[in-house]
Design a protein around this motif. Sequence first.
Motif, PDB file in Angstrom:
ATOM      1  N   LYS A 126      -2.794   3.146  12.808  1.00  0.00           N
ATOM      2  CA  LYS A 126      -2.357   4.167  11.920  1.00  0.00           C
ATOM      3  C   LYS A 126      -3.568   4.639  11.212  1.00  0.00           C
ATOM      4  O   LYS A 126      -4.177   3.420  10.627  1.00  0.00           O
ATOM      5  CB  LYS A 126      -0.996   3.771  11.493  1.00  0.00           C
ATOM      6  N   GLN A 130       1.653   5.351   5.349  1.00  0.00           N
ATOM      7  CA  GLN A 130       2.359   6.399   5.276  1.00  0.00           C
ATOM      8  C   GLN A 130       2.497   6.958   3.858  1.00  0.00           C
ATOM      9  O   GLN A 130       2.606   8.322   3.869  1.00  0.00           O
ATOM     10  CB  GLN A 130       3.693   6.065   5.643  1.00  0.00           C
ATOM     11  N   ARG A 137       1.279  12.648   6.437  1.00  0.00           N
ATOM     12  CA  ARG A 137       1.339  11.377   7.286  1.00  0.00           C
ATOM     13  C   ARG A 137       0.813  11.488   8.641  1.00  0.00           C
ATOM     14  O   ARG A 137       1.152  12.720   9.250  1.00  0.00           O
ATOM     15  CB  ARG A 137       2.753  11.153   7.308  1.00  0.00           C
ATOM     16  N   ARG A 138       0.169  10.725   9.059  1.00  0.00           N
ATOM     17  CA  ARG A 138      -0.681  10.631  10.375  1.00  0.00           C
ATOM     18  C   ARG A 138      -0.145   9.385  11.024  1.00  0.00           C
ATOM     19  O   ARG A 138      -0.382   8.186  10.334  1.00  0.00           O
ATOM     20  CB  ARG A 138      -1.998  10.767  10.022  1.00  0.00           C
ATOM     21  N   GLY A 139       0.199   9.485  12.398  1.00  0.00           N
ATOM     22  CA  GLY A 139       0.530   8.181  12.984  1.00  0.00           C
ATOM     23  C   GLY A 139      -0.624   8.006  14.002  1.00  0.00           C
ATOM     24  O   GLY A 139      -0.838   6.724  14.477  1.00  0.00           O
ATOM     25  N   SER A 140      -1.364   9.055  14.362  1.00  0.00           N
ATOM     26  CA  SER A 140      -2.588   8.452  15.405  1.00  0.00           C
ATOM     27  C   SER A 140      -3.569   9.750  15.352  1.00  0.00           C
ATOM     28  O   SER A 140      -3.354  10.960  14.607  1.00  0.00           O
ATOM     29  CB  SER A 140      -1.980   8.778  16.993  1.00  0.00           C
TER      30      SER A 140
END
Length: 313
Positions: A126, A130, A137-140
Amino acid sequence: MAASSVASTLLLSLSSSSSPFLSPTSVSFLPSAAAAASSSPRVAVAAGKQKAAVSVLRALRAEAATLPVLSFTGEKVGEVALDLKSAPPSTARAVVHRAIITDRQNKRRGTASTLTRGEVRGGGRKPYQQKKTGKARRGSMRTPLRPGGGVIFGPKPRDWSIKINRKEKRLAISTALASAAVADDAFVVEEFDEEFAAGPKTRDFVAALQRWGLDPKEKAMFFATDFADNVRLSGRNIGSLKMLTPRTLNLYDILDARKLFFTPAAINYLNSRYGATVFDEYEDDTNGEDDGEEEAEELQEGEGSAEEAAQVY
């Protein structure tokens, strides 16, 4: 440029000429409604069954054009007849359009490729936490919303080739040649190999084009059964000239050229391959089967006979 736009431009320029083959007038080859109504139902059913078999035969026709024969000095020394099969005005544009689209599309390599989100390297961690950053928000890092991420619905390698019957393609070529001949955009030149026996010289070739009434800056097509080495070397540096042989003859260069000129041997070749007697095979083969399928069946038969011979020995 897309194949459809190129074909539309070429067909528009061809239809604007005085050619009767690609004129917008429509010609019906079917019986009238009154004749169809007066016939009995049994006759109508029989006619419907035979319609698909003989429609191609009714559509084809032969159109002879007389082309002037010029010497190397530009003087008219005779005439020669070019008798080719051509499609009727109602279907000529469709036949030529289908053939040119097929030629252009089959030349596409189809190697364009992009990486999807799952194929981009990295991105397992990540990027940042968060909350408490003030950012989205960025997950990848592989998300398509960021630079360096994957591509949504991007191009992948694919096969662009489409199928066209060999007889239909030959009909399109003969229709385009006959259209240029009727529109006075074609002529014949005598063999001039001896004029370049001393060696290749592009300046002499350009001077010959001007004597024949051609502008070296306009596109032209020179079709011959074979080119002498000096003639080929003399004309290959002319960017607006396409020198074609029976092996390289194609519909695109025919439509793209403003003027066409041939040798007497080339006229004999065209009359023998695209002339009135060529399409007689339609009478024996009216089921519309593709030549490629016939060749595949012959190949399978050859393999079967080889296996039988191996078993015997």
